[in-house]
Design a protein around this motif. Sequence first.
Motif, PDB file in Angstrom:
ATOM      1  N   VAL A  18       0.850  -1.192   0.000  1.00 51.30           N
ATOM      2  CA  VAL A  18       0.000   0.000   0.000  1.00 51.30           C
ATOM      3  C   VAL A  18       0.884   1.240   0.000  1.00 51.30           C
ATOM      4  O   VAL A  18       1.768   1.395   0.827  1.00 51.30           O
ATOM      5  CB  VAL A  18      -0.922   0.016   1.244  1.00 51.30           C
ATOM      6  CG1 VAL A  18      -1.719   1.310   1.311  1.00 51.30           C
ATOM      7  CG2 VAL A  18      -1.855  -1.182   1.234  1.00 51.30           C
ATOM      8  N   VAL A  26      -3.232   5.692  -2.776  1.00 53.74           N
ATOM      9  CA  VAL A  26      -4.512   5.894  -2.095  1.00 53.74           C
ATOM     10  C   VAL A  26      -5.021   7.307  -2.371  1.00 53.74           C
ATOM     11  O   VAL A  26      -6.198   7.512  -2.698  1.00 53.74           O
ATOM     12  CB  VAL A  26      -4.371   5.638  -0.576  1.00 53.74           C
ATOM     13  CG1 VAL A  26      -5.666   5.999   0.155  1.00 53.74           C
ATOM     14  CG2 VAL A  26      -3.983   4.193  -0.308  1.00 53.74           C
ATOM     15  N   HIS A  35      -6.478   7.585  -5.875  1.00 52.94           N
ATOM     16  CA  HIS A  35      -7.818   6.980  -5.982  1.00 52.94           C
ATOM     17  C   HIS A  35      -8.874   7.918  -5.407  1.00 52.94           C
ATOM     18  O   HIS A  35      -9.925   8.132  -6.017  1.00 52.94           O
ATOM     19  CB  HIS A  35      -7.873   5.639  -5.251  1.00 52.94           C
ATOM     20  CG  HIS A  35      -7.010   4.577  -5.837  1.00 52.94           C
ATOM     21  ND1 HIS A  35      -7.035   4.229  -7.171  1.00 52.94           N
ATOM     22  CD2 HIS A  35      -6.080   3.773  -5.267  1.00 52.94           C
ATOM     23  CE1 HIS A  35      -6.157   3.263  -7.398  1.00 52.94           C
ATOM     24  NE2 HIS A  35      -5.567   2.968  -6.252  1.00 52.94           N
TER      25      HIS A  35
END
Length: 180
Positions: free
Chosen positions: A37, A42, A45
């Motif tokens: 990750v 993140v 997105h």
Amino acid sequence: MKLSLLLFSAGAFLTSAAPLPPAPPVPKPVVKALSRVRPDDVKAHIQYLADDKLRGRKPGTPGYQMAVDYVTSQLKSFGVQPAGEDGGFTQRVRLRRATAQPTPTIRYQPVAGSLPLPAAEIHLYPHPEQASAQLAATGLAFAGYGISAPDQGYDDYQGLDVKGKVVVIVRGAPAASLAP
């Protein structure tokens, strides 16, 4: 003298307290997945899904479909196996919505007389299966924002008798945090 005694007592208490149990081990597959990750991914997105071009992602709109397509393509790229309807990533959910006519008839009829209310100032969320609705109440009760959060020191209903009454609230939330 009192301060040093207090500090000594606090230090003795803290050192005599039982140690916390060790955290359970994190399974290796979880550690491996978490190591992949990346915060920048993140963020990217979230930026895409929050972009104005998706126009709120309201179900049934092109912006909603763009979000569905994006999430589906991301799941496929991660190798996630579909578990939706017909071997896909989605499932059909029926959403029902009702709206009032452009100029609904709204009247407040106290014991003596009748008072028409301007519909532009009232927001109604009617039942989708009923063409009209009537309500009998003993009166109106104003409850601010309609928030009851006593654990945060805020309760618009504190001391307010609303039994049998129509509760009138203001949309939104207080400008300041609920906590004092």
